[in-house]
Design a protein around this motif. Sequence first.
Motif, PDB file in Angstrom:
ATOM      1  N   THR A   3       0.853  -1.178   0.000  1.00  0.00           N
ATOM      2  CA  THR A   3       0.000   0.000   0.000  1.00  0.00           C
ATOM      3  C   THR A   3       0.887   1.226   0.000  1.00  0.00           C
ATOM      4  O   THR A   3       1.972   1.207   0.551  1.00  0.00           O
ATOM      5  CB  THR A   3      -0.920   0.041   1.245  1.00  0.00           C
ATOM      6  OG1 THR A   3      -0.117   0.083   2.394  1.00  0.00           O
ATOM      7  CG2 THR A   3      -1.843  -1.151   1.282  1.00  0.00           C
ATOM      8  N   SER A  74      10.710  -0.196  -6.708  1.00  0.00           N
ATOM      9  CA  SER A  74       9.369  -0.623  -7.116  1.00  0.00           C
ATOM     10  C   SER A  74       8.845   0.173  -8.298  1.00  0.00           C
ATOM     11  O   SER A  74       7.946  -0.274  -9.001  1.00  0.00           O
ATOM     12  CB  SER A  74       8.393  -0.488  -5.942  1.00  0.00           C
ATOM     13  OG  SER A  74       8.166   0.877  -5.637  1.00  0.00           O
ATOM     14  N   GLN A  76       7.110   2.765  -7.945  1.00  0.00           N
ATOM     15  CA  GLN A  76       5.843   3.327  -7.483  1.00  0.00           C
ATOM     16  C   GLN A  76       6.113   4.575  -6.649  1.00  0.00           C
ATOM     17  O   GLN A  76       6.977   4.567  -5.787  1.00  0.00           O
ATOM     18  CB  GLN A  76       5.072   2.312  -6.636  1.00  0.00           C
ATOM     19  CG  GLN A  76       4.747   1.030  -7.351  1.00  0.00           C
ATOM     20  CD  GLN A  76       3.752   1.241  -8.456  1.00  0.00           C
ATOM     21  OE1 GLN A  76       2.834   2.048  -8.344  1.00  0.00           O
ATOM     22  NE2 GLN A  76       3.930   0.522  -9.546  1.00  0.00           N
ATOM     23  N   ASN A  80       5.651   3.285   0.816  1.00  0.00           N
ATOM     24  CA  ASN A  80       5.130   1.931   0.988  1.00  0.00           C
ATOM     25  C   ASN A  80       4.934   1.696   2.476  1.00  0.00           C
ATOM     26  O   ASN A  80       5.881   1.827   3.250  1.00  0.00           O
ATOM     27  CB  ASN A  80       6.122   0.931   0.383  1.00  0.00           C
ATOM     28  CG  ASN A  80       5.641  -0.495   0.462  1.00  0.00           C
ATOM     29  OD1 ASN A  80       6.168  -1.274   1.230  1.00  0.00           O
ATOM     30  ND2 ASN A  80       4.663  -0.825  -0.341  1.00  0.00           N
ATOM     31  N   ALA A 104      -9.024  -2.707  -1.936  1.00  0.00           N
ATOM     32  CA  ALA A 104      -8.489  -1.811  -2.971  1.00  0.00           C
ATOM     33  C   ALA A 104      -9.526  -0.786  -3.398  1.00  0.00           C
ATOM     34  O   ALA A 104      -9.189   0.365  -3.687  1.00  0.00           O
ATOM     35  CB  ALA A 104      -8.016  -2.625  -4.174  1.00  0.00           C
ATOM     36  N   ARG A 113      -3.351   3.076  -1.825  1.00  0.00           N
ATOM     37  CA  ARG A 113      -3.492   2.194  -2.979  1.00  0.00           C
ATOM     38  C   ARG A 113      -3.132   0.793  -2.500  1.00  0.00           C
ATOM     39  O   ARG A 113      -2.183   0.620  -1.739  1.00  0.00           O
ATOM     40  CB  ARG A 113      -2.544   2.631  -4.095  1.00  0.00           C
ATOM     41  CG  ARG A 113      -2.708   1.855  -5.381  1.00  0.00           C
ATOM     42  CD  ARG A 113      -1.638   2.205  -6.419  1.00  0.00           C
ATOM     43  NE  ARG A 113      -0.350   1.680  -6.001  1.00  0.00           N
ATOM     44  CZ  ARG A 113       0.700   2.421  -5.657  1.00  0.00           C
ATOM     45  NH1 ARG A 113       0.631   3.726  -5.679  1.00  0.00           N
ATOM     46  NH2 ARG A 113       1.829   1.857  -5.283  1.00  0.00           N
ATOM     47  N   ASP A 115      -2.159  -3.038  -3.834  1.00  0.00           N
ATOM     48  CA  ASP A 115      -1.748  -3.842  -4.981  1.00  0.00           C
ATOM     49  C   ASP A 115      -1.598  -5.285  -4.554  1.00  0.00           C
ATOM     50  O   ASP A 115      -0.998  -5.564  -3.516  1.00  0.00           O
ATOM     51  CB  ASP A 115      -0.395  -3.373  -5.532  1.00  0.00           C
ATOM     52  CG  ASP A 115      -0.420  -1.948  -6.037  1.00  0.00           C
ATOM     53  OD1 ASP A 115      -1.427  -1.567  -6.668  1.00  0.00           O
ATOM     54  OD2 ASP A 115       0.541  -1.213  -5.781  1.00  0.00           O
ATOM     55  N   THR A 117      -0.054  -8.900  -5.885  1.00  0.00           N
ATOM     56  CA  THR A 117       0.752  -9.615  -6.871  1.00  0.00           C
ATOM     57  C   THR A 117       0.719 -11.086  -6.503  1.00  0.00           C
ATOM     58  O   THR A 117       0.440 -11.445  -5.372  1.00  0.00           O
ATOM     59  CB  THR A 117       2.211  -9.112  -6.889  1.00  0.00           C
ATOM     60  OG1 THR A 117       2.795  -9.358  -5.625  1.00  0.00           O
ATOM     61  CG2 THR A 117       2.275  -7.625  -7.217  1.00  0.00           C
TER      62      THR A 117
END
Length: 135
Positions: A3, A74, A76, A80, A104, A113, A115, A117
């Motif tokens: 996140t 990342s 991003q 994090n 999400a 956010r 994510d 994976t």
Amino acid sequence: MGTARPPGAAAASREDTPRAAASGRDYLRRRAAERHAAREGARREDEVARGIHTTLAALAQETRLHPPQNPRLSGQAGRNVLNAAYLVRREDGPRFTSAVARLAERAPRDGMRVDLTGPWAPYSFAGTDSSPESP
């Protein structure tokens, strides 16, 4: 799983310089308020991340918390705040994925956010014996 908050969420304006304030005291008060807002934002992000982890951990057989990912690695933007692995039985996968989707969907309201994976091989759970190694 990770996140992050939007990159400019708690950033101070570039226009905040000593000359922009009416006095030095006003500038210091504004800077103190900005620091307080940034700390409060980080506290709230951590609280949301703990809630996300608690929700997902309840659906997993095991969990591992990893250090937050560096944004340069990342790719991003943002900080994090949760980097975790969840060991989920294959038959529980759809339920776990649905829970992530709900989280999400809700995350932007908290400036976050989420994510997902994977699935990945369970490397995070290999060799988890906590006994010290013999010399």
